[in-house]
Design a protein around this motif. Structure first.
Motif, PDB file in Angstrom:
ATOM      1  N   GLY A  82       0.845  -1.235   0.088  1.00  0.00           N
ATOM      2  CA  GLY A  82      -0.189  -0.217  -0.014  1.00  0.00           C
ATOM      3  C   GLY A  82       0.910   1.147   0.078  1.00  0.00           C
ATOM      4  O   GLY A  82       2.084   1.205   0.127  1.00  0.00           O
ATOM      5  N   SER A  83       0.345   2.391  -0.321  1.00  0.00           N
ATOM      6  CA  SER A  83       0.791   3.619  -0.435  1.00  0.00           C
ATOM      7  C   SER A  83      -0.053   4.609   0.368  1.00  0.00           C
ATOM      8  O   SER A  83      -1.073   4.681   0.221  1.00  0.00           O
ATOM      9  CB  SER A  83       1.299   4.078  -1.738  1.00  0.00           C
ATOM     10  N   TYR A  84       0.610   5.612   0.950  1.00  0.00           N
ATOM     11  CA  TYR A  84      -0.016   6.894   1.478  1.00  0.00           C
ATOM     12  C   TYR A  84       0.316   8.078   0.890  1.00  0.00           C
ATOM     13  O   TYR A  84       1.622   8.225   0.714  1.00  0.00           O
ATOM     14  CB  TYR A  84       0.364   6.956   2.998  1.00  0.00           C
ATOM     15  N   SER A  85      -0.413   8.934   0.509  1.00  0.00           N
ATOM     16  CA  SER A  85      -0.055  10.205   0.105  1.00  0.00           C
ATOM     17  C   SER A  85       0.222  11.140   1.101  1.00  0.00           C
ATOM     18  O   SER A  85       0.225  10.629   2.427  1.00  0.00           O
ATOM     19  CB  SER A  85      -1.231  10.936  -0.707  1.00  0.00           C
ATOM     20  N   HIS A  86       0.385  12.190   0.878  1.00  0.00           N
ATOM     21  CA  HIS A  86       1.169  13.402   1.865  1.00  0.00           C
ATOM     22  C   HIS A  86       0.040  13.635   3.251  1.00  0.00           C
ATOM     23  O   HIS A  86       0.619  13.846   4.191  1.00  0.00           O
ATOM     24  CB  HIS A  86       1.491  14.482   1.240  1.00  0.00           C
ATOM     25  N   GLN A  87      -1.185  13.446   2.800  1.00  0.00           N
ATOM     26  CA  GLN A  87      -1.896  13.562   3.911  1.00  0.00           C
ATOM     27  C   GLN A  87      -1.922  12.416   4.967  1.00  0.00           C
ATOM     28  O   GLN A  87      -2.423  12.631   5.939  1.00  0.00           O
ATOM     29  CB  GLN A  87      -3.451  13.637   3.462  1.00  0.00           C
ATOM     30  N   LEU A  88      -1.597  11.110   4.497  1.00  0.00           N
ATOM     31  CA  LEU A  88      -1.323  10.090   5.566  1.00  0.00           C
ATOM     32  C   LEU A  88      -2.518   9.795   6.405  1.00  0.00           C
ATOM     33  O   LEU A  88      -2.539   8.953   7.038  1.00  0.00           O
ATOM     34  CB  LEU A  88       0.027  10.514   6.645  1.00  0.00           C
ATOM     35  N   ASN A  89      -3.633   9.963   5.416  1.00  0.00           N
ATOM     36  CA  ASN A  89      -4.873   9.695   6.180  1.00  0.00           C
ATOM     37  C   ASN A  89      -5.442   8.326   5.725  1.00  0.00           C
ATOM     38  O   ASN A  89      -6.180   7.495   6.568  1.00  0.00           O
ATOM     39  CB  ASN A  89      -5.905  10.605   6.271  1.00  0.00           C
ATOM     40  N   GLU A  90      -5.186   8.032   4.414  1.00  0.00           N
ATOM     41  CA  GLU A  90      -5.966   6.759   3.882  1.00  0.00           C
ATOM     42  C   GLU A  90      -4.949   6.052   3.174  1.00  0.00           C
ATOM     43  O   GLU A  90      -4.183   6.510   2.261  1.00  0.00           O
ATOM     44  CB  GLU A  90      -7.340   7.070   3.111  1.00  0.00           C
ATOM     45  N   ALA A  91      -4.987   4.619   3.383  1.00  0.00           N
ATOM     46  CA  ALA A  91      -4.136   3.861   2.579  1.00  0.00           C
ATOM     47  C   ALA A  91      -4.601   3.394   1.255  1.00  0.00           C
ATOM     48  O   ALA A  91      -5.870   3.157   0.970  1.00  0.00           O
ATOM     49  CB  ALA A  91      -3.647   2.595   3.239  1.00  0.00           C
ATOM     50  N   PRO A 219      -9.458  11.610  22.345  1.00  0.00           N
ATOM     51  CA  PRO A 219      -8.777  12.341  21.399  1.00  0.00           C
ATOM     52  C   PRO A 219      -7.594  11.568  20.828  1.00  0.00           C
ATOM     53  O   PRO A 219      -7.175  10.381  21.356  1.00  0.00           O
ATOM     54  CB  PRO A 219      -8.008  13.311  21.913  1.00  0.00           C
ATOM     55  N   ALA A 220      -6.979  11.782  19.593  1.00  0.00           N
ATOM     56  CA  ALA A 220      -5.831  11.313  19.221  1.00  0.00           C
ATOM     57  C   ALA A 220      -4.745  12.289  19.725  1.00  0.00           C
ATOM     58  O   ALA A 220      -5.042  13.368  19.767  1.00  0.00           O
ATOM     59  CB  ALA A 220      -5.798  11.096  17.749  1.00  0.00           C
ATOM     60  N   TYR A 221      -3.530  11.994  19.657  1.00  0.00           N
ATOM     61  CA  TYR A 221      -2.434  12.668  20.169  1.00  0.00           C
ATOM     62  C   TYR A 221      -1.966  13.352  18.822  1.00  0.00           C
ATOM     63  O   TYR A 221      -1.593  12.988  17.739  1.00  0.00           O
ATOM     64  CB  TYR A 221      -1.484  11.827  20.744  1.00  0.00           C
ATOM     65  N   PRO A 222      -1.985  14.787  19.131  1.00  0.00           N
ATOM     66  CA  PRO A 222      -1.555  15.639  17.925  1.00  0.00           C
ATOM     67  C   PRO A 222       0.037  15.588  17.680  1.00  0.00           C
ATOM     68  O   PRO A 222       0.824  16.032  18.442  1.00  0.00           O
ATOM     69  CB  PRO A 222      -1.853  16.995  18.380  1.00  0.00           C
ATOM     70  N   LEU A 223       0.356  14.891  16.437  1.00  0.00           N
ATOM     71  CA  LEU A 223       1.778  14.334  16.449  1.00  0.00           C
ATOM     72  C   LEU A 223       2.395  15.314  15.376  1.00  0.00           C
ATOM     73  O   LEU A 223       1.626  15.499  14.190  1.00  0.00           O
ATOM     74  CB  LEU A 223       1.880  12.997  15.742  1.00  0.00           C
ATOM     75  N   GLU A 224       3.556  15.560  15.608  1.00  0.00           N
ATOM     76  CA  GLU A 224       4.383  16.417  14.325  1.00  0.00           C
ATOM     77  C   GLU A 224       4.723  15.645  13.206  1.00  0.00           C
ATOM     78  O   GLU A 224       4.933  16.340  12.291  1.00  0.00           O
ATOM     79  CB  GLU A 224       5.417  17.056  15.342  1.00  0.00           C
ATOM     80  N   ASP A 225       5.009  14.340  13.569  1.00  0.00           N
ATOM     81  CA  ASP A 225       5.851  13.652  12.704  1.00  0.00           C
ATOM     82  C   ASP A 225       4.900  12.256  12.572  1.00  0.00           C
ATOM     83  O   ASP A 225       5.096  11.277  13.392  1.00  0.00           O
ATOM     84  CB  ASP A 225       7.007  13.252  12.778  1.00  0.00           C
ATOM     85  N   VAL A 226       4.035  11.928  11.606  1.00  0.00           N
ATOM     86  CA  VAL A 226       3.391  10.680  11.468  1.00  0.00           C
ATOM     87  C   VAL A 226       4.083  10.069  10.355  1.00  0.00           C
ATOM     88  O   VAL A 226       4.259  10.790   8.911  1.00  0.00           O
ATOM     89  CB  VAL A 226       1.866  11.081  11.147  1.00  0.00           C
ATOM     90  N   PHE A 227       4.643   9.118  10.650  1.00  0.00           N
ATOM     91  CA  PHE A 227       5.575   8.422   9.560  1.00  0.00           C
ATOM     92  C   PHE A 227       4.919   7.270   8.720  1.00  0.00           C
ATOM     93  O   PHE A 227       5.171   7.349   7.693  1.00  0.00           O
ATOM     94  CB  PHE A 227       6.775   7.890  10.127  1.00  0.00           C
ATOM     95  N   ASP A 228       4.089   6.473   9.358  1.00  0.00           N
ATOM     96  CA  ASP A 228       3.457   5.478   8.720  1.00  0.00           C
ATOM     97  C   ASP A 228       2.173   4.955   9.263  1.00  0.00           C
ATOM     98  O   ASP A 228       2.461   4.207  10.294  1.00  0.00           O
ATOM     99  CB  ASP A 228       4.521   4.301   8.680  1.00  0.00           C
ATOM    100  N   PRO A 229       1.042   5.354   9.067  1.00  0.00           N
ATOM    101  CA  PRO A 229      -0.113   4.873   9.792  1.00  0.00           C
ATOM    102  C   PRO A 229      -0.544   3.325   9.660  1.00  0.00           C
ATOM    103  O   PRO A 229      -1.586   2.902  10.429  1.00  0.00           O
ATOM    104  CB  PRO A 229      -1.251   5.910   8.852  1.00  0.00           C
ATOM    105  N   THR A 230       0.148   2.703   8.948  1.00  0.00           N
ATOM    106  CA  THR A 230       0.037   1.235   8.732  1.00  0.00           C
ATOM    107  C   THR A 230      -0.417   0.633  10.180  1.00  0.00           C
ATOM    108  O   THR A 230       0.661   0.677  11.205  1.00  0.00           O
ATOM    109  CB  THR A 230       0.903   0.417   8.000  1.00  0.00           C
ATOM    110  N   GLY A 231      -1.290   0.048  10.313  1.00  0.00           N
ATOM    111  CA  GLY A 231      -1.602  -0.844  11.805  1.00  0.00           C
ATOM    112  C   GLY A 231      -1.976  -0.113  12.844  1.00  0.00           C
ATOM    113  O   GLY A 231      -2.003  -0.611  14.143  1.00  0.00           O
TER     114      GLY A 231
END
Lengths: 307, 307
Positions: A82-91, A219-231
């Protein structure tokens, strides 16, 4: 108390704006069990092929994950690309190879059949049901599912849904399952299908729990660096169920704590590729981030003076 | 303490899946001042045309809103026409008629110039600056803006931004202003432009506050019936600023309480068309829903036993 998960153990190939990884450790049961292992021992029911690296199994064993129920079959391991675009929200799924997963029929070792907590990862709803058939007197059964089963195996899905205590799915799936856009209405419609509680995962926006008249917004934790949302969703479920397995009673207070714990675990998982962040995590990291969630959400009572 | 708002007082025509309304009371200053009036008296700076119904002004007066700064000019009132799809998350603007708003040049009555709290509603950033020029020694200045000014009046917007304490915008606008998709990074980039604090509104997902190292995640209330989202952001800002005007000190605790209060007010506004729900609201409704927000978000500390 004992916690069992059935799901996939897979080799993932993932592309994000930050890099590419090939054939790394993945799968719903993998993320789930690693996450839950910080709280309680976990029993895994899954299948891998001949090509599955022994080092990955060693890692799971090192996390005190029970692999008695993991079988190795002739053929190749389940693969997802799978791949993620820059938004990192949907695979975007580029390729799925079921391989040994295609003929997977979960058989529970004797020692697993008295599991008190059960998580039915996202597999065919009929297989989820077959796992339940083999378990005596669980305290809590939770399940996940996905759009593929909602559209393709609706009748079977509804049968399984009627047998579980808790459904944990994402918002798009909840809307699809309920045929209802409004989240509150969707949750109420799904509760009528059987589960006593529903958790709706909303990615970077956290998760909602509906339990009778109780609603909890985690809530979700507001992260400055989301690297890979898989899993992330399975890691959330692992923290949730691991936390509930420790609870003296499964009530709304325990569910609230468990959701925050799940959200804490997911916030770590996305900071690196694959399970890399969970590999180096310790319990101090967890309690520290849990405290950060308290800080993130707390507010005082309202005391309105006369106008 | 005194609270001043500059913005639009408008006639809105709105179409949602639940019905159509023509030329109903709307505008950023209207929603803001009505919402804030539950907490503190509000001074309005705005302009209407000859066609603006007296009954709408009577309503604002009945809410103890000071209309000394509202002028009536020859011509027609500012009109906005929009529609919402079934998702109710984003308005599609069908028509905008600036009318008397086109030559609006805010002149503050003498009594307004010592206002301690100022909200610069979403108007041309140069006009926002001109309002600030007329105010001596405010305690807190907050502003809103929109994509139209971010792309079209960037230089002027940055000038105004450098003069305010608090920016309250939605997530899409924050991303656009910062040129950064990640919300934490976008917030940090915008804080470098001047404002000490930024609130990022996320619609049905609530709002985030960034204030130095503090981050506060404020949920939105999960509503079963969202009727008309028009004005939700301005109603939020009205509750926020009304609450802050009451605070002995403007610190992180007061900001947290104020955001929840804003979210409470917005949750009411969307339950009916126009300001209809706010018209019949009383302070007991507000304290009751504030308590519901506490119930919605609370969770215990984590106490991890040894593994």
């Amino acid at each position: 108390m004992s916690l069992l998960v059935v799901g996939s153990v897979a080799l993932d190939s993932v592309e994000t704006p930050f890099g590419v990884q090939e054939d790394v450790l993945g799968g719903s049961a993998t993320y789930f069990s690693t996450s839950a292992s910080f709280f309680t021992p976990v029993q895994v029911v899954a299948v891998v092929g001949e090509d599955f690296p022994e080092t990955y199994l060693d890692f799971l064993k090192s996390r005190n994950v029970d692999l008695q129920g993991l079988t190795r079959e002739a053929g190749k391991t389940f693969r997802w690309k799978g791949s993620y675009s820059h938004q990192l929200n949907e695979a975007k799924t580029l390729d799925t190879q079921l391989n040994v997963f295609q003929h997977f029929s979960p058989e529970l070792p004797e020692a697993y059949r008295s599991a008190k907590h059960v998580f039915l990862g996202n597999i065919h709803p009929e297989l989820q049901g077959r796992v339940l058939d083999q378990i005596q007197g669980p305290r809590l059964v939770a399940m996940d599912t996905m759009n593929f089963w909602i559209t393709g195996e609706r009748a079977q899905l509804e049968k399984t849904l009627a047998r579980v205590d808790l459904l944990s799915i994402n918002d798009g799936e909840a809307r699809q399952l309920a045929g209802e856009h409004n989240m509150v209405k969707a949750a109420r419609a799904i509760l009528k299908m059987g589960p006593k509680r529903i958790i709706i995962k909303r990615g970077e926006y956290g998760a909602l729990l509906f339990d009778g008249d109780h609603v909890f917004s985690c809530p979700a934790y507001p992260l400055e660096d989301v690297f890979d949302p898989t899993g992330a969703g399975d890691t959330f479920a692992g923290g949730l169920m691991g936390s509930l397995a420790l609870a003296p009673e499964i009530n709304i207070e325990a569910l609230r704590r468990a959701m925050v714990t799940g959200s804490v675990m997911a916030s770590f998982a996305v900071e690196r590729f694959s399970l890399d962040r969970l590999r180096e995590l310790d319990r101090t990291d967890i309690t520290r981030r849990y405290a950060a969630f308290q800080e993130l959400t707390r507010f005082d009572s309202l005391d309105l003076p006369e106008l």
